[in-house]
Design a protein around this motif. Structure first.
Motif, PDB file in Angstrom:
ATOM      1  N   HIS A 195     -18.598  16.692  10.932  1.00 12.74           N
ATOM      2  CA  HIS A 195     -18.738  15.495  10.082  1.00 12.74           C
ATOM      3  C   HIS A 195     -17.699  14.480  10.505  1.00 12.74           C
ATOM      4  O   HIS A 195     -16.503  14.779  10.545  1.00 12.74           O
ATOM      5  CB  HIS A 195     -18.531  15.866   8.609  1.00 12.74           C
ATOM      6  N   ASN A 196     -18.149  13.300  10.871  1.00 12.44           N
ATOM      7  CA  ASN A 196     -17.257  12.228  11.322  1.00 12.44           C
ATOM      8  C   ASN A 196     -16.329  12.698  12.443  1.00 12.44           C
ATOM      9  O   ASN A 196     -15.135  12.378  12.469  1.00 12.44           O
ATOM     10  CB  ASN A 196     -16.430  11.684  10.147  1.00 12.44           C
ATOM     11  N   GLY A 197     -16.877  13.479  13.346  1.00 16.71           N
ATOM     12  CA  GLY A 197     -16.106  13.931  14.496  1.00 16.71           C
ATOM     13  C   GLY A 197     -15.186  15.104  14.234  1.00 16.71           C
ATOM     14  O   GLY A 197     -14.497  15.573  15.146  1.00 16.71           O
ATOM     15  N   GLN A 198     -15.181  15.612  12.998  1.00 13.80           N
ATOM     16  CA  GLN A 198     -14.307  16.721  12.641  1.00 13.80           C
ATOM     17  C   GLN A 198     -15.133  17.980  12.367  1.00 13.80           C
ATOM     18  O   GLN A 198     -16.150  17.916  11.673  1.00 13.80           O
ATOM     19  CB  GLN A 198     -13.483  16.385  11.396  1.00 13.80           C
ATOM     20  N   VAL A 199     -14.676  19.110  12.902  1.00 16.55           N
ATOM     21  CA  VAL A 199     -15.355  20.376  12.659  1.00 16.55           C
ATOM     22  C   VAL A 199     -15.030  20.854  11.244  1.00 16.55           C
ATOM     23  O   VAL A 199     -13.868  20.893  10.850  1.00 16.55           O
ATOM     24  CB  VAL A 199     -14.929  21.450  13.687  1.00 16.55           C
ATOM     25  N   VAL A 200     -16.063  21.169  10.479  1.00 19.12           N
ATOM     26  CA  VAL A 200     -15.911  21.608   9.094  1.00 19.12           C
ATOM     27  C   VAL A 200     -15.909  23.133   9.038  1.00 19.12           C
ATOM     28  O   VAL A 200     -16.725  23.781   9.692  1.00 19.12           O
ATOM     29  CB  VAL A 200     -17.068  21.058   8.227  1.00 19.12           C
ATOM     30  N   ASP A 201     -14.994  23.697   8.272  1.00 17.29           N
ATOM     31  CA  ASP A 201     -14.921  25.157   8.131  1.00 17.29           C
ATOM     32  C   ASP A 201     -15.961  25.613   7.109  1.00 17.29           C
ATOM     33  O   ASP A 201     -15.639  26.005   5.990  1.00 17.29           O
ATOM     34  CB  ASP A 201     -13.510  25.570   7.696  1.00 17.29           C
ATOM     35  N   ALA A 202     -17.224  25.565   7.510  1.00 22.49           N
ATOM     36  CA  ALA A 202     -18.316  25.789   6.563  1.00 22.49           C
ATOM     37  C   ALA A 202     -18.459  27.235   6.116  1.00 22.49           C
ATOM     38  O   ALA A 202     -18.977  27.494   5.027  1.00 22.49           O
ATOM     39  CB  ALA A 202     -19.633  25.310   7.174  1.00 22.49           C
ATOM     40  N   LEU A 203     -18.028  28.183   6.938  1.00 22.70           N
ATOM     41  CA  LEU A 203     -18.159  29.584   6.558  1.00 22.70           C
ATOM     42  C   LEU A 203     -17.080  30.022   5.568  1.00 22.70           C
ATOM     43  O   LEU A 203     -17.319  30.896   4.738  1.00 22.70           O
ATOM     44  CB  LEU A 203     -18.119  30.485   7.794  1.00 22.70           C
ATOM     45  N   SER A 204     -15.918  29.419   5.655  1.00 22.45           N
ATOM     46  CA  SER A 204     -14.802  29.855   4.804  1.00 22.45           C
ATOM     47  C   SER A 204     -14.569  28.950   3.599  1.00 22.45           C
ATOM     48  O   SER A 204     -13.993  29.388   2.602  1.00 22.45           O
ATOM     49  CB  SER A 204     -13.508  29.934   5.627  1.00 22.45           C
ATOM     50  N   ASN A 205     -14.988  27.704   3.694  1.00 19.74           N
ATOM     51  CA  ASN A 205     -14.744  26.752   2.609  1.00 19.74           C
ATOM     52  C   ASN A 205     -16.006  26.626   1.755  1.00 19.74           C
ATOM     53  O   ASN A 205     -16.979  25.990   2.161  1.00 19.74           O
ATOM     54  CB  ASN A 205     -14.362  25.394   3.188  1.00 19.74           C
ATOM     55  N   PRO A 206     -16.013  27.187   0.548  1.00 18.53           N
ATOM     56  CA  PRO A 206     -17.219  27.154  -0.287  1.00 18.53           C
ATOM     57  C   PRO A 206     -17.573  25.762  -0.805  1.00 18.53           C
ATOM     58  O   PRO A 206     -18.689  25.534  -1.259  1.00 18.53           O
ATOM     59  CB  PRO A 206     -16.878  28.095  -1.440  1.00 18.53           C
ATOM     60  N   ASP A 207     -16.636  24.809  -0.718  1.00 13.22           N
ATOM     61  CA  ASP A 207     -16.857  23.479  -1.276  1.00 13.22           C
ATOM     62  C   ASP A 207     -17.145  22.419  -0.218  1.00 13.22           C
ATOM     63  O   ASP A 207     -17.094  21.219  -0.494  1.00 13.22           O
ATOM     64  CB  ASP A 207     -15.635  23.052  -2.097  1.00 13.22           C
ATOM     65  N   TRP A 208     -17.470  22.863   1.005  1.00 17.96           N
ATOM     66  CA  TRP A 208     -17.613  21.884   2.089  1.00 17.96           C
ATOM     67  C   TRP A 208     -18.748  20.895   1.852  1.00 17.96           C
ATOM     68  O   TRP A 208     -18.647  19.730   2.241  1.00 17.96           O
ATOM     69  CB  TRP A 208     -17.792  22.586   3.431  1.00 17.96           C
ATOM     70  N   VAL A 209     -19.830  21.326   1.215  1.00 13.09           N
ATOM     71  CA  VAL A 209     -20.966  20.425   1.010  1.00 13.09           C
ATOM     72  C   VAL A 209     -20.568  19.243   0.137  1.00 13.09           C
ATOM     73  O   VAL A 209     -20.859  18.090   0.464  1.00 13.09           O
ATOM     74  CB  VAL A 209     -22.168  21.169   0.388  1.00 13.09           C
ATOM     75  N   SER A 210     -19.888  19.518  -0.976  1.00 15.06           N
ATOM     76  CA  SER A 210     -19.458  18.424  -1.853  1.00 15.06           C
ATOM     77  C   SER A 210     -18.410  17.553  -1.164  1.00 15.06           C
ATOM     78  O   SER A 210     -18.350  16.340  -1.389  1.00 15.06           O
ATOM     79  CB  SER A 210     -18.900  18.988  -3.165  1.00 15.06           C
ATOM     80  N   GLN A 211     -17.612  18.144  -0.300  1.00 16.04           N
ATOM     81  CA  GLN A 211     -16.539  17.392   0.359  1.00 16.04           C
ATOM     82  C   GLN A 211     -17.059  16.412   1.407  1.00 16.04           C
ATOM     83  O   GLN A 211     -16.431  15.386   1.678  1.00 16.04           O
ATOM     84  CB  GLN A 211     -15.525  18.360   0.967  1.00 16.04           C
ATOM     85  N   VAL A 212     -18.207  16.730   2.027  1.00 13.55           N
ATOM     86  CA  VAL A 212     -18.752  15.817   3.036  1.00 13.55           C
ATOM     87  C   VAL A 212     -19.798  14.880   2.438  1.00 13.55           C
ATOM     88  O   VAL A 212     -20.342  14.019   3.132  1.00 13.55           O
ATOM     89  CB  VAL A 212     -19.384  16.592   4.226  1.00 13.55           C
ATOM     90  N   SER A 213     -20.084  15.022   1.139  1.00 10.74           N
ATOM     91  CA  SER A 213     -21.066  14.166   0.491  1.00 10.74           C
ATOM     92  C   SER A 213     -20.475  12.778   0.226  1.00 10.74           C
ATOM     93  O   SER A 213     -19.269  12.608   0.104  1.00 10.74           O
ATOM     94  CB  SER A 213     -21.518  14.788  -0.835  1.00 10.74           C
ATOM     95  N   GLN A 214     -21.354  11.810   0.089  1.00  9.14           N
ATOM     96  CA  GLN A 214     -20.900  10.454  -0.197  1.00  9.14           C
ATOM     97  C   GLN A 214     -20.294  10.376  -1.587  1.00  9.14           C
ATOM     98  O   GLN A 214     -20.703  11.066  -2.489  1.00  9.14           O
ATOM     99  CB  GLN A 214     -22.085   9.483  -0.096  1.00  9.14           C
TER     100      GLN A 214
END
Length: 249
Positions: free
Chosen positions: A230-249
């Motif tokens: 997201h925006n050039g940054q790798v998201v720790d999607a497997l370990s961070n349970p809140d990643w979806v809300s964090q990358v949302s608008q």
């Protein structure tokens, strides 16, 4: 000669057990057991699907398009906030990500919080029974995407990674083109899509696109699949349970 007996080199511990010792020991066992059980329950809870019951994309305004190099964009047309997802149809961790966050992602897409650009790779072909399963699954995904049916694509994508359908690595069998076509039809795809998959018409192009996707994955800085960027940054999607809300608008 001395009449003293030599001291023994063997250490003999003194008995120190008492009722208090057993009580403390018992409490320690109870605490350890509670921690273990709590850890198991926490792990089980953290692995459960987010937004369970939502299902695949439902918003009729969502579109699916095929971009350059076979990248599939799924989202509302005017959404500029995007995430890039790299996955291989044989990858068990990709399946884990889909099973945990797939429904949450679908809802976010429906609500216009972001669009997803799927890069489907094929580096795990060698671990499939047929030797080319990942490539054929990439081709099938493209067949569904080029139909323009976003709801069917979302359902098909989820089914590819479901426990019932994803072939195991080094397994004795995988899905034929006919099997993949049935998944697409059950997801709502039309007969043109079914014929595209069964004929294998996109397999050669899918192989080339998967190689381009592999290069894009390496350029992103991610080390393997699944990868969410997201925006050039790798998201720790497997370990961070809140990643979806964090990358949302």
């Amino acid at each position: 000669m001395s009449s003293k007996k030599p001291k023994s080199a063997k250490y003999t511990p003194q008995a120190t057990s008492s009722k208090a010792t057993y009580i403390v020991g018992g409490l320690a066992i109870v605490v350890i057991a509670a921690l273990v059980i709590g850890g198991i329950l926490l792990t089980k809870s953290s692995d459960e699907p987010r937004n369970a019951g939502y299902g695949a994309v439902q918003n009729a305004a969502v579109t699916v398009t095929m971009e350059d190099a076979g990248v599939v964009r799924l989202g509302l047309p005017d959404v500029t906030n995007t995430i890039d997802v790299f996955e291989d149809p044989m990858c068990p961790y990709c399946a884990q990500l889909e099973q945990k966050h797939g429904q949450e992602v679908a809802q976010a897409i429906d609500e216009g919080k972001f669009a997803v650009r799927y890069h489907i790779l094929n580096f795990l072909n060698r671990l499939s029974a047929s030797g080319d399963y990942s490539t054929r699954a990439v081709a099938a995904s493209q067949c569904v995407a080029q139909s323009g049916d976003a709801i069917a694509y979302s359902k098909f994508h989820g089914e590819l990674f479901s426990p019932e359908n994803q072939p195991p690595e080094n397994g004795k069998s995988d899905l034929s083109n006919e099997d993949l076509a049935k998944l697409a039809k059950d997801a709502g795809a039309n007969d043109t899509v079914v014929n595209c998959i069964t004929s294998g018409e996109r397999v050669q192009q899918a192989a080339a696109d998967a190689e381009t996707g592999r290069a894009a994955l390496a350029a992103s800085g991610a080390t393997g699949t699944p990868a969410v960027v997201h925006n050039g940054q790798v998201v720790d999607a497997l370990s961070n349970p809140d990643w979806v809300s964090q990358v949302s608008q």
